[in-house]
Design a protein around this motif. Structure first.
Motif, PDB file in Angstrom:
ATOM      1  N   GLU A 238     105.618  16.321  47.348  1.00 51.40           N
ATOM      2  CA  GLU A 238     104.526  16.638  48.269  1.00 51.40           C
ATOM      3  C   GLU A 238     104.256  15.473  49.221  1.00 51.40           C
ATOM      4  O   GLU A 238     104.049  15.683  50.426  1.00 51.40           O
ATOM      5  CB  GLU A 238     103.260  16.971  47.480  1.00 51.40           C
ATOM      6  CG  GLU A 238     103.308  18.285  46.726  1.00 51.40           C
ATOM      7  CD  GLU A 238     104.157  18.225  45.463  1.00 51.40           C
ATOM      8  OE1 GLU A 238     104.515  19.297  44.929  1.00 51.40           O
ATOM      9  OE2 GLU A 238     104.485  17.101  45.007  1.00 51.40           O
TER      10      GLU A 238
ATOM     11  N   ASP B 251     106.974  29.975  48.079  1.00 49.93           N
ATOM     12  CA  ASP B 251     107.647  28.885  47.366  1.00 49.93           C
ATOM     13  C   ASP B 251     108.159  27.796  48.303  1.00 49.93           C
ATOM     14  O   ASP B 251     108.691  26.785  47.845  1.00 49.93           O
ATOM     15  CB  ASP B 251     108.846  29.432  46.563  1.00 49.93           C
ATOM     16  CG  ASP B 251     108.422  30.453  45.530  1.00 49.93           C
ATOM     17  OD1 ASP B 251     107.459  30.173  44.789  1.00 49.93           O
ATOM     18  OD2 ASP B 251     109.044  31.534  45.478  1.00 49.93           O
TER      19      ASP B 251
ATOM     20  N   GLN C 238     111.820  23.456  48.830  1.00 44.76           N
ATOM     21  CA  GLN C 238     111.062  24.339  47.942  1.00 44.76           C
ATOM     22  C   GLN C 238     109.940  23.565  47.266  1.00 44.76           C
ATOM     23  O   GLN C 238     110.086  22.380  46.961  1.00 44.76           O
ATOM     24  CB  GLN C 238     111.968  24.924  46.854  1.00 44.76           C
ATOM     25  CG  GLN C 238     112.968  25.930  47.338  1.00 44.76           C
ATOM     26  CD  GLN C 238     113.758  26.546  46.184  1.00 44.76           C
ATOM     27  OE1 GLN C 238     114.925  26.842  46.341  1.00 44.76           O
ATOM     28  NE2 GLN C 238     113.130  26.736  45.023  1.00 44.76           N
ATOM     29  N   LYS C 239     108.852  24.257  46.988  1.00 45.26           N
ATOM     30  CA  LYS C 239     107.743  23.652  46.255  1.00 45.26           C
ATOM     31  C   LYS C 239     108.008  23.627  44.756  1.00 45.26           C
ATOM     32  O   LYS C 239     107.314  22.933  44.007  1.00 45.26           O
ATOM     33  CB  LYS C 239     106.455  24.422  46.530  1.00 45.26           C
ATOM     34  CG  LYS C 239     106.026  24.430  47.984  1.00 45.26           C
ATOM     35  CD  LYS C 239     104.788  25.295  48.180  1.00 45.26           C
ATOM     36  CE  LYS C 239     104.361  25.341  49.640  1.00 45.26           C
ATOM     37  NZ  LYS C 239     103.173  26.203  49.851  1.00 45.26           N
ATOM     38  N   ASN C 240     109.011  24.389  44.320  1.00 46.37           N
ATOM     39  CA  ASN C 240     109.320  24.524  42.896  1.00 46.37           C
ATOM     40  C   ASN C 240     110.828  24.692  42.727  1.00 46.37           C
ATOM     41  O   ASN C 240     111.584  24.517  43.687  1.00 46.37           O
ATOM     42  CB  ASN C 240     108.567  25.711  42.301  1.00 46.37           C
ATOM     43  CG  ASN C 240     108.734  26.968  43.162  1.00 46.37           C
ATOM     44  OD1 ASN C 240     109.825  27.293  43.613  1.00 46.37           O
ATOM     45  ND2 ASN C 240     107.634  27.659  43.421  1.00 46.37           N
ATOM     46  N   ASP C 241     111.265  25.049  41.520  1.00 53.37           N
ATOM     47  CA  ASP C 241     112.701  25.141  41.238  1.00 53.37           C
ATOM     48  C   ASP C 241     113.188  26.565  41.021  1.00 53.37           C
ATOM     49  O   ASP C 241     114.245  26.780  40.418  1.00 53.37           O
ATOM     50  CB  ASP C 241     113.039  24.306  39.990  1.00 53.37           C
ATOM     51  CG  ASP C 241     112.891  22.817  40.231  1.00 53.37           C
ATOM     52  OD1 ASP C 241     113.058  22.394  41.387  1.00 53.37           O
ATOM     53  OD2 ASP C 241     112.605  22.081  39.273  1.00 53.37           O
ATOM     54  N   VAL C 242     112.462  27.566  41.507  1.00 51.79           N
ATOM     55  CA  VAL C 242     112.885  28.949  41.288  1.00 51.79           C
ATOM     56  C   VAL C 242     114.227  29.207  41.973  1.00 51.79           C
ATOM     57  O   VAL C 242     114.541  28.619  43.015  1.00 51.79           O
ATOM     58  CB  VAL C 242     111.824  29.943  41.807  1.00 51.79           C
ATOM     59  CG1 VAL C 242     110.519  29.770  41.042  1.00 51.79           C
ATOM     60  CG2 VAL C 242     111.603  29.779  43.304  1.00 51.79           C
TER      61      VAL C 242
ATOM     62  N   SER D  91     106.347  11.543  45.128  1.00 52.03           N
ATOM     63  CA  SER D  91     106.344  12.976  44.847  1.00 52.03           C
ATOM     64  C   SER D  91     106.916  13.765  46.024  1.00 52.03           C
ATOM     65  O   SER D  91     106.928  13.300  47.171  1.00 52.03           O
ATOM     66  CB  SER D  91     104.921  13.467  44.553  1.00 52.03           C
ATOM     67  OG  SER D  91     104.129  13.430  45.734  1.00 52.03           O
TER      68      SER D  91
ATOM     69  N   ARG E 210     115.952  21.924  46.806  1.00 52.14           N
ATOM     70  CA  ARG E 210     115.140  21.643  45.629  1.00 52.14           C
ATOM     71  C   ARG E 210     115.100  20.148  45.336  1.00 52.14           C
ATOM     72  O   ARG E 210     116.130  19.484  45.327  1.00 52.14           O
ATOM     73  CB  ARG E 210     115.674  22.406  44.411  1.00 52.14           C
ATOM     74  CG  ARG E 210     115.529  23.896  44.523  1.00 52.14           C
ATOM     75  CD  ARG E 210     115.814  24.633  43.243  1.00 52.14           C
ATOM     76  NE  ARG E 210     117.235  24.776  42.989  1.00 52.14           N
ATOM     77  CZ  ARG E 210     117.758  25.682  42.152  1.00 52.14           C
ATOM     78  NH1 ARG E 210     116.951  26.517  41.501  1.00 52.14           N
ATOM     79  NH2 ARG E 210     119.063  25.748  41.964  1.00 52.14           N
TER      80      ARG E 210
ATOM     81  N   PRO F 296     113.743  31.862  45.837  1.00 47.87           N
ATOM     82  CA  PRO F 296     112.472  31.494  46.474  1.00 47.87           C
ATOM     83  C   PRO F 296     111.957  32.566  47.424  1.00 47.87           C
ATOM     84  O   PRO F 296     112.721  33.228  48.118  1.00 47.87           O
ATOM     85  CB  PRO F 296     112.827  30.209  47.231  1.00 47.87           C
ATOM     86  CG  PRO F 296     114.286  30.314  47.494  1.00 47.87           C
ATOM     87  CD  PRO F 296     114.862  31.012  46.297  1.00 47.87           C
TER      88      PRO F 296
END
Length: 260
Positions: free
Chosen positions: A210, A98, A87-91, A208, A49, A94
């Motif tokens: 990305e 994600d 990960q693309k997010n912080d879930v 970023s 993350r 995942p």
């Protein structure tokens, strides 16, 4: 391979950040033969993350999720090569959607149990792979992959010139950036490999997630280098503007105090 004598544990353990620190012996680049050893079709996948992990880099990471801790302990005990995928997010749990599609093989070099029962792990990046799919998530994540060797290892004729420019620009940025840890000021000076220097600076950029992932996915040394130089130039310009504003504010305050 890693020279463990060169790892400053006090510096690593004093930081709460997932800081990327270059601590490698002269053989920074692992051979393809090494990567063909003991990598089964299904490997443990460690979702990362907030950062992107590049080949050849040594990265201390704090793992707090139960599955991550279990994965790291098993990999360290069994000397298993694992896959690091951002990960693309912080879930916390995942799923396939994600995750980014390109990751990095890694070795678990050392682990430390922290006071809050989280794990500090030192990972050494090896080479890239394409992440295909999760196959299991109990007791931790596993997945399938296909090899995608980082072709940026193939250096153009002007690699040393580009690398020298990169080092000069990065050092210029560090010198005008406040509160830089001493190890970050020393690190670039000791890096000889153009490929390793490129990945190290790329991993340190304040960009970023990305954009950093796109750097990892680039397939030509010159393209990745030019993009990193572009990001560096932007960071230097932004930092110089900040310094000019701070200096003006400081000058104005001093003038007001003298007039008072």
């Amino acid at each position: 391979m890693i020279d463990k004598k060169k790892i400053d544990l006090k510096k690593l353990l004093a930081s709460d950040d997932a800081e990327i620190i270059p601590i490698l012996s002269n053989s920074a680049q692992e051979s393809e033969e090494d990567l063909n050893i003991n990598i089964p079709e299904e490997i443990p996948i460690l979702p990362l993350r907030g950062n992107v992990f590049f080949p050849t880099i040594l990265m201390p990471v704090t793992a707090g999720r139960v599955k991550s801790i279990s994965l790291i302990k098993d990999a360290y005990r069994n000397k298993t090569i694992i896959g690091i995928v951002s990960q693309k997010n912080d879930v916390d749990e995942p799923k396939q959607e994600d995750m980014f599609s390109v990751g990095t093989f890694a070795r678990v070099i050392e682990t430390f149990t922290m006071p809050d029962d989280s794990i500090m792990v030192i990972l050494q990046g090896l080479d890239r792979f394409n992440f295909i799919a999760f196959t299991d998530n109990d007791p931790y994540w596993k997945g399938t992959y296909e090899k995608n060797p980082d072709s940026c290892r193939k250096l153009p004729r002007n690699a040393n010139i580009l690398s020298s420019t990169l080092k000069d620009m990065y050092m210029s940025l560090l010198k005008i950036t406040p509160n830089i840890p001493p190890n970050l000021l020393l690190a670039p000076k000791n890096i000889k490999s153009p490929y390793y220097l490129l990945n190290y600076v790329a991993s340190q950029l304040n960009i970023s997630l990305e954009d950093k992932q796109k750097l990892l996915e680039m397939n030509e040394f010159a393209k990745r280098m030019n993009k990193v130089l572009s990001f560096l130039n932007k960071e230097i310009q932004e930092q110089e503007v900040k310094l000019q504003i701070q200096q003006k504010v400081s000058t104005d305050i001093d003038k007001q105090q003298r007039e008072y």
